[in-house]
Scaffold this motif. Structure first.
Motif, mmCIF file in Angstrom:
data_model
loop_
_atom_site.group_PDB
_atom_site.id
_atom_site.type_symbol
_atom_site.label_atom_id
_atom_site.label_comp_id
_atom_site.label_asym_id
_atom_site.label_seq_id
_atom_site.Cartn_x
_atom_site.Cartn_y
_atom_site.Cartn_z
ATOM 1 N N GLN A 56 0.835 -1.206 0.000
ATOM 2 C CA GLN A 56 0.000 0.000 0.000
ATOM 3 C C GLN A 56 0.866 1.252 0.000
ATOM 4 O O GLN A 56 1.946 1.265 0.599
ATOM 5 N N THR A 57 0.365 2.298 -0.656
ATOM 6 C CA THR A 57 1.066 3.573 -0.739
ATOM 7 C C THR A 57 0.076 4.707 -0.497
ATOM 8 O O THR A 57 -1.095 4.615 -0.896
ATOM 9 N N ILE A 58 0.567 5.770 0.144
ATOM 10 C CA ILE A 58 -0.244 6.973 0.338
ATOM 11 C C ILE A 58 0.671 8.187 0.285
ATOM 12 O O ILE A 58 1.859 8.084 0.592
ATOM 13 N N GLU A 59 0.127 9.318 -0.124
ATOM 14 C CA GLU A 59 0.873 10.575 -0.073
ATOM 15 C C GLU A 59 0.347 11.400 1.084
ATOM 16 O O GLU A 59 -0.868 11.526 1.268
ATOM 17 N N VAL A 60 1.282 11.944 1.871
ATOM 18 C CA VAL A 60 0.918 12.773 3.009
ATOM 19 C C VAL A 60 1.472 14.178 2.787
ATOM 20 O O VAL A 60 2.570 14.339 2.261
ATOM 21 N N GLY A 113 -5.319 0.336 13.452
ATOM 22 C CA GLY A 113 -6.402 -0.470 13.987
ATOM 23 C C GLY A 113 -5.885 -1.780 14.544
ATOM 24 O O GLY A 113 -5.059 -2.443 13.932
ATOM 25 N N GLY A 114 -6.360 -2.144 15.718
ATOM 26 C CA GLY A 114 -5.990 -3.409 16.327
ATOM 27 C C GLY A 114 -4.705 -3.379 17.125
ATOM 28 O O GLY A 114 -4.387 -4.339 17.817
ATOM 29 N N VAL A 115 -3.943 -2.305 17.016
ATOM 30 C CA VAL A 115 -2.704 -2.196 17.795
ATOM 31 C C VAL A 115 -3.063 -1.564 19.136
ATOM 32 O O VAL A 115 -3.474 -0.414 19.202
ATOM 33 N N ALA A 173 -6.382 1.420 5.475
ATOM 34 C CA ALA A 173 -7.073 2.274 6.458
ATOM 35 C C ALA A 173 -6.078 2.853 7.465
ATOM 36 O O ALA A 173 -6.188 4.026 7.852
ATOM 37 N N ASP A 174 -5.101 2.048 7.891
ATOM 38 C CA ASP A 174 -4.078 2.538 8.827
ATOM 39 C C ASP A 174 -3.286 3.683 8.209
ATOM 40 O O ASP A 174 -2.985 4.676 8.882
ATOM 41 N N LEU A 175 -2.934 3.564 6.940
ATOM 42 C CA LEU A 175 -2.190 4.634 6.267
ATOM 43 C C LEU A 175 -3.032 5.902 6.154
ATOM 44 O O LEU A 175 -2.503 7.012 6.312
ATOM 45 N N LYS A 176 -4.322 5.760 5.909
ATOM 46 C CA LYS A 176 -5.201 6.946 5.866
ATOM 47 C C LYS A 176 -5.234 7.632 7.231
ATOM 48 O O LYS A 176 -5.181 8.855 7.325
ATOM 49 N N ARG A 177 -5.283 6.830 8.301
ATOM 50 C CA ARG A 177 -5.289 7.416 9.643
ATOM 51 C C ARG A 177 -3.930 8.036 9.972
ATOM 52 O O ARG A 177 -3.860 9.068 10.647
ATOM 53 N N PHE A 178 -2.838 7.421 9.499
ATOM 54 C CA PHE A 178 -1.510 8.024 9.676
ATOM 55 C C PHE A 178 -1.470 9.385 8.993
ATOM 56 O O PHE A 178 -0.996 10.370 9.572
#
Length: 148
Positions: A6-10, A32-34, A125-130
């Motif tokens: 997965q990749t995301i731009e911040v 999530g889940g951590v 979803a984790d990357l979106k929250r990051f």
């Protein structure tokens, strides 16, 4: 071993994105889940997770880390998993964060989730929250600039 990619731009500079990622104890805020991550040493982390009703505690070793470039890890105990997060400056204020991880599902629930791509969706979803976490703050909560 299933692979998640997965990749995301911040919208933060590369040093901010990287520095925030090195703050492993902050992971429960966006993963999530951590439930908890403890930094035991510069290269050893202890994790407590609860995902899909499966609770785990395990240690992970940082095996490769270079400021503003990458963080790679592998499990020390528990189900086998490993991965790398890389950071690439798109421009002065935008960073591409890429996560690639491989893991061995252990329980029936984990195997079923991996088969339908639930793990891939979780990382997305984790990357979106990051992204939301670091962009809303505008700065990192701390930094570790060591080289492993």
């Amino acid at each position: 071993m299933p692979t998640i990619d997965q990749t995301i731009e911040v919208a933060v500079p590369i040093s901010t994105a990287y520095d925030q990622w090195t703050q492993f104890e902050e992971f429960p805020h966006f993963m999530g889940g951590v439930e908890e991550v403890r930094q035991v040493t510069d290269t050893l982390t202890h994790w407590r997770t609860s995902i899909g009703g499966v609770e785990r505690e395990f240690d992970a070793q940082i095996i490769d880390q270079h400021p503003d470039q990458r963080v790679a890890w592998r499990s020390v105990d528990g189900p086998a998993h490993e991965g790398v997060v890389t950071f690439e400056a798109v421009d002065a204020g935008t960073t591409r964060v890429h996560v690639e991880t491989r893991w061995e599902p252990d329980s029936l629930v984990e195997k079923a989730g991996a088969a339908v791509g639930a793990d891939d969706l979780q990382v997305k979803a984790d990357l979106k929250r990051f992204k939301e976490f670091v962009e809303n703050r505008g700065t990192e909560t701390g930094a570790w600039r060591g080289d492993v």
